[in-house]
Structures are given as structure tokens and as C-alpha cells.
Motif scaffolding. Structure first.
Motif, PDB file in Angstrom:
ATOM      1  N   ASN A   1       0.860  -1.189   0.000  1.00  0.00           N
ATOM      2  CA  ASN A   1       0.000   0.000   0.000  1.00  0.00           C
ATOM      3  C   ASN A   1       0.902   1.248   0.000  1.00  0.00           C
ATOM      4  OD1 ASN A   1       0.981   0.007   2.671  1.00  0.00           O
ATOM      5  ND2 ASN A   1      -0.808  -1.108   3.382  1.00  0.00           N
ATOM      6  N   SER A   2       0.304   2.422   0.084  1.00  0.00           N
ATOM      7  CA  SER A   2       1.105   3.659   0.139  1.00  0.00           C
ATOM      8  C   SER A   2       1.992   3.678   1.372  1.00  0.00           C
ATOM      9  CB  SER A   2       0.190   4.890   0.242  1.00  0.00           C
ATOM     10  OG  SER A   2      -0.593   5.032  -0.878  1.00  0.00           O
TER      11      SER A   2
ATOM     12  N   ALA B   1       0.582   8.185   7.397  1.00  0.00           N
ATOM     13  CA  ALA B   1       1.482   7.367   6.563  1.00  0.00           C
ATOM     14  C   ALA B   1       2.696   8.166   6.093  1.00  0.00           C
ATOM     15  CB  ALA B   1       0.730   6.829   5.352  1.00  0.00           C
TER      16      ALA B   1
ATOM     17  N   THR C   1       1.764  15.530   0.485  1.00  0.00           N
ATOM     18  CA  THR C   1       0.659  14.879  -0.200  1.00  0.00           C
ATOM     19  C   THR C   1       0.247  15.699  -1.420  1.00  0.00           C
ATOM     20  OG1 THR C   1      -1.459  13.801   0.132  1.00  0.00           O
ATOM     21  CG2 THR C   1      -1.226  15.953   1.145  1.00  0.00           C
TER      22      THR C   1
ATOM     23  N   VAL D   1      -2.849  15.439  -2.787  1.00  0.00           N
ATOM     24  CA  VAL D   1      -4.214  15.875  -2.441  1.00  0.00           C
ATOM     25  C   VAL D   1      -4.463  15.498  -0.984  1.00  0.00           C
ATOM     26  CG1 VAL D   1      -6.673  15.439  -2.844  1.00  0.00           C
ATOM     27  CG2 VAL D   1      -5.136  15.642  -4.796  1.00  0.00           C
TER      28      VAL D   1
ATOM     29  N   ASP E   1       2.937  11.954  -1.992  1.00  0.00           N
ATOM     30  CA  ASP E   1       1.950  10.941  -1.623  1.00  0.00           C
ATOM     31  C   ASP E   1       0.723  11.144  -2.515  1.00  0.00           C
ATOM     32  OD1 ASP E   1      -0.020   9.402  -0.532  1.00  0.00           O
ATOM     33  OD2 ASP E   1       0.156  10.191   1.512  1.00  0.00           O
TER      34      ASP E   1
ATOM     35  N   GLN F   1      -4.522  10.048  -2.731  1.00  0.00           N
ATOM     36  CA  GLN F   1      -5.835  10.634  -3.038  1.00  0.00           C
ATOM     37  C   GLN F   1      -5.836  11.334  -4.389  1.00  0.00           C
ATOM     38  OE1 GLN F   1      -8.551  10.248  -1.237  1.00  0.00           O
ATOM     39  NE2 GLN F   1      -7.689   9.429   0.641  1.00  0.00           N
TER      40      GLN F   1
ATOM     41  N   HIS G   1      -6.337   0.083  -3.292  1.00  0.00           N
ATOM     42  CA  HIS G   1      -7.744  -0.059  -2.874  1.00  0.00           C
ATOM     43  C   HIS G   1      -8.556   1.224  -2.994  1.00  0.00           C
ATOM     44  CE1 HIS G   1      -7.261   1.854   1.178  1.00  0.00           C
ATOM     45  NE2 HIS G   1      -6.006   1.500   0.998  1.00  0.00           N
TER      46      HIS G   1
HETATM   47  C1  LIG Z   1      -3.261  10.879   1.663  1.00  0.00           C
HETATM   48  C2  LIG Z   1      -3.136   9.454   2.117  1.00  0.00           C
HETATM   49  N1  LIG Z   1      -1.910   8.932   2.248  1.00  0.00           N
HETATM   50  C3  LIG Z   1      -1.725   7.673   2.635  1.00  0.00           C
HETATM   51  C4  LIG Z   1      -2.798   6.863   2.937  1.00  0.00           C
HETATM   52  C5  LIG Z   1      -2.528   5.463   3.393  1.00  0.00           C
HETATM   53  O1  LIG Z   1      -3.043   4.524   2.516  1.00  0.00           O
HETATM   54  P1  LIG Z   1      -2.819   2.970   2.849  1.00  0.00           P
HETATM   55  O2  LIG Z   1      -3.460   2.758   4.190  1.00  0.00           O
HETATM   56  O3  LIG Z   1      -3.532   2.255   1.766  1.00  0.00           O
HETATM   57  O4  LIG Z   1      -1.379   2.747   2.886  1.00  0.00           O
HETATM   58  C6  LIG Z   1      -4.087   7.370   2.841  1.00  0.00           C
HETATM   59  C7  LIG Z   1      -5.250   6.540   3.219  1.00  0.00           C
HETATM   60  O5  LIG Z   1      -6.240   7.013   3.714  1.00  0.00           O
HETATM   61  C8  LIG Z   1      -4.266   8.703   2.404  1.00  0.00           C
HETATM   62  O6  LIG Z   1      -5.477   9.221   2.285  1.00  0.00           O
END
Ligand SMILES: Cc1ncc(COP(=O)(O)O)c(C=O)c1O
Length: 390
Positions: A75-76, A107, A153, A155, A184, A187, A209
Motif C-alpha cells: 500500500n502507500s 502514513a 501529499t 491531495v 503521496d 488521493q 484499494h
Molecule cells: C493521503 C493518504 N496517504 C496515505 C494513505 C494510506 O493509505 P494505505 O493505508 O492504503 O497505505 C491514505 C489513506 O487514507 C491517504 O489518504
């Protein structure tokens, strides 16, 4: 939902899956499942080819120059941790500076704080303006000779703010080209076209996802020259060239960063999701969501006591709000009774909540299947919740 039509307004947390994605995952297990990269038999070879085709699709989807720069992660979150632990632990020293923003998801906070504890880096932040945009006037003061990385990020998952990533990267690189940038895109990839080459980002991450794909698969894009210099983060099968009792040599990119059996069926599902949204067209999705967002903003603004957080003109389909005198969790539970699924709480952005001076917000987030009926249902439910709670 609870006997009502469902208005699913939590796609920002995780999106519903098109039938094509479900079918693609099912097909892998039903018809030709095997481990990849290892077998010389038909199923394994066929699935390996399909798996690698998804890498090509992703490279094209984000305009990455080559498949060598596309690494599958869980995932991210894992993608950012990979950069922090592999690049960060190798190239950062005590006193080196990393710049983040006040709007980061945990994250993109916690991996850098772990590094701060491990090696003593200094973390600085770009603050926010009242409308939820980054206050970029302070960026020149934050950049110093010790700045090694700026991670932000694309967004905001709370405010919906679309950050001017390309301009920010240009400004950072014109100060010092060796400063690494990590964006990141969790979004951002879901709401519009992303071109990592045009952005000039060194690293770009996203998660499957939220992009209508399965959970358990994400992507790290990295500039090849930087990835080449980074050591592996995790070790195991599939990431080696040769292993002897004395030493190990590593596989070339991208496998060097993909230890162990990957999320095979999920990657195939992500490929189907990319086909699906590419078939609709990211530009169409962007226009559709913009229309729904405009409608939602207008209708929500008419509700007394409702405050929207994040009011920039460049905004993706995410609306955070509070209702005066009504606890957010109570509102969310009442909305659920009326078939409306929204998120409530800190949205994994506790530092942002502190900046906004709230414990949490309600958040309605828009996906490509969201329509104006969903927004009408949301607004009716909010008005009813308000009456019940006040
Ligand atoms: C801006 C952003 N970064 C990172 C994440 C983390 O995503 P993940 O839980 O799939 O790693 C999210 C999840 O809500 C997010 O909205």
C-alpha cells in the motif's frame, strides 16, 4: 443500508470495486493460479506475464519512464516506509532536515518520525492558510543547506486541497537539485490524471484499494537512478541474483525491492481497475466529480451551523465538515441509520486536526459512482441529525 438506499460517501477511505476487478481476481484463482517468477510450467509463466503486464499498465498510467521504476508494495504506507528505511537510513545523518506539511496522513508522518528516533533527523513543516492551502510563502525559509527531502501529499485526504506539486518540486529543485521529493499520491491518482515525469517527483506513491482495485497492493514509483543506489529494504526470495553461504547479490530493479511472494491476484485486480478507469477516462472522472463536488458544496453551505474545512478553488472530491453543537461520531451514527456512509474522526491526520482546532470532522468523499442523489440524501440526513441532536 438499514432499509434505505445506500449513499456510499467514503470512497476516500477505500473505494467500491467494479465487477471487472472482482472477476479478474476470481479468474486468477479459478483458472490459472500459481506462484509467479518461479515456475517453468504454463500457469506460472502465464500469470507471471499477466503480472508484469500490470506493471507496464501502471507505468503508462502514471507516465513513468520505465517499468524498472515501478515497485509493487502492500500500500502507500509500505511504499513510504520503504523510502524512509532504505533511502533514509542510508543517506541521512543526524541533523539532516526533512520537510513535511501540516496536512500529511500519518502514513507520511510516522515513517519520518521513526527515522528521527533512529538517526536524529530534524523534521520541519509547511503550515496551512485558513482556506486549507499550504502556506508556500514559508517554503524558501524552510529550505536550507541541510534539507535532504521534502515529502508532501498531492491531495489532502481531509481538506481535498490539491497541492501545486509541480510548482513546489520546481521551486525545491531550483534551490538545490539534490533535494529528494516524495509525493503521496494516494488521493490524487483517483481523481485525475497524474504524470510523474511532468511533475518531476523523485518518488510518487499510491495505494490500489482507493483506485477501485483490491486491498493489499500499492505502488512506489522512484527515479531509477535513485532506486539503483538504494539498498534492499526487505530480504528474501525473488529479490536476489545469487545467494551463497558467504554473500548475497541482489536482483536488478524492480525485483530488488519486492522480497517474497507478492499479492499476485491483487496486482491482477489492480490492472483490471486501471483498465476500467482508463476506459472511462481520468478526464471524464475529473469532470464528473467536479460537478458533484460543486453541487455538494452549494447544498452543504446552505445548512445552518455546518462548517466546511478546506475551501480552496483547486479541490478534489473530499469534503470535511463539522456541525455546530453536534459530536461528529453521533452524527455519523445517525447518518448510517439513514443509509449514508461517511467517515468521522481524525482521518489519520491528528496533527492536521490540531491545526484546525478540532478533535475530528465528518468527511464525505466522492467516487466515480457518486451522484447528486447521494448528496441530496446526505444533506437530508444531516438536517435530520441536527434536529435530533440539538
Ligand atoms: C493521503 C493518504 N496517504 C496515505 C494513505 C494510506 O493509505 P494505505 O493505508 O492504503 O497505505 C491514505 C489513506 O487514507 C491517504 O489518504
Amino acid at each position: 443500508m438499514n432499509g434505505k438506499r445506500l449513499a456510499f460517501l467514503d470512497s476516500g477511505a477505500s473505494a467500491q470495486k467494479p465487477q471487472q476487478v472482482i472477476d479478474a481476481v476470481t479468474m486468477v484463482y479459478q483458472s490459472h493460479y500459481a506462484n509467479i517468477h518461479r515456475g517453468l510450467y504454463e500457469f506460472s509463466q502465464r500469470l507471471t506475464a499477466e503480472f508484469e503486464q500490470v506493471r507496464e499498465k501502471i507505468a503508462k498510467f502514471i507516465q513513468a519512464p520505465s517499468t524498472r521504476s515501478v515497485i509493487f508494495t502492500r500500500n502507500s504506507t509500505e511504499a513510504i516506509n520503504l523510502v524512509a528505511q532504505s533511502w533514509g537510513r542510508t543517506f541521512l545523518e543526524a541533523g539532516d532536515e526533512v520537510i513535511l506539511t501540516h496536512m500529511e496522513h500519518h502514513a507520511n508522518f510516522v515513517p519520518w518520525h521513526i527515522l528521527k528516533d533512529q538517526i536524529g533527523i530534524v523534521i520541519k513543516y509547511i503550515p496551512l492558510l485558513d482556506n486549507g492551502a499550504l502556506d508556500l510563502s514559508v517554503l524558501p525559509e524552510l529550505l536550507t543547506k541541510k534539507t535532504r527531502l521534502v515529502a508532501f501529499t498531492h491531495v489532502s485526504n481531509v481538506l481535498g486541497t490539491v497541492n501545486p506539486a509541480k510548482d513546489m518540486i520546481a521551486q525545491i529543485k531550483s534551490y538545490a537539485p539534490e533535494i529528494i521529493t516524495l509525493v503521496d499520491g494516494s488521493q490524487a491518482v483517483v481523481h485525475g490524471t497524474v504524470d510523474v515525469t511532468d511533475l518531476g517527483a523523485d518518488f510518487y506513491v499510491f495505494t490500489g484499494h482507493k483506485l477501485y482495485g483490491p486491498s493489499g497492493v500499492g505502488v512506489l514509483y522512484g527515479r531509477e537512478a535513485i532506486l539503483e543506489k538504494m539498498p534492499p529494504w526487505q530480504g528474501g526470495g525473488d529479490m536476489i541474483e545469487q545467494v551463497t553461504l558467504e554473500q548475497v547479490t541482489y536482483a536488478p530493479l524492480p525485483n530488488k525491492f519486492e522480497a517474497g511472494t507478492p499479492a499476485i491476484a491483487e496486482v491482477i485486480g489492480l490492472g483490471a481497475a486501471i483498465d476500467y478507469i482508463s476506459g472511462i477516462g481520468m478526464d471524464h472522472i475529473f469532470e464528473w466529480e467536479k460537478d458533484i463536488l460543486g453541487y455538494a458544496n452549494e447544498k452543504l453551505s446552505q445548512i445552518d451551523g455546518l462548517k466546511i474545512y478546506g475551501t480552496t478553488s483547486d479541490k478534489a472530491g473530499i469534503i470535511s465538515f463539522t456541525l455546530k453543537g453536534c459530536p461528529t461520531s453521533d452524527v455519523a451514527m445517525i447518518l448510517d441509520q439513514m443509509g449514508v456512509a461517511v467517515r468521522s474522526g481524525h482521518h489519520c491526520c491528528q496533527p492536521l486536526m490540531e491545526t484546525l482546532g478540532v478533535e475530528g470532522t465528518l468527511r464525505a468523499s466522492i467516487g466515480l459512482y457518486t451522484d447528486k442523489d447521494d448528496i441530496d440524501q446526505l444533506c437530508d440526513a444531516i438536517t435530520k441529525a441536527q434536529k435530533m441532536l440539538m
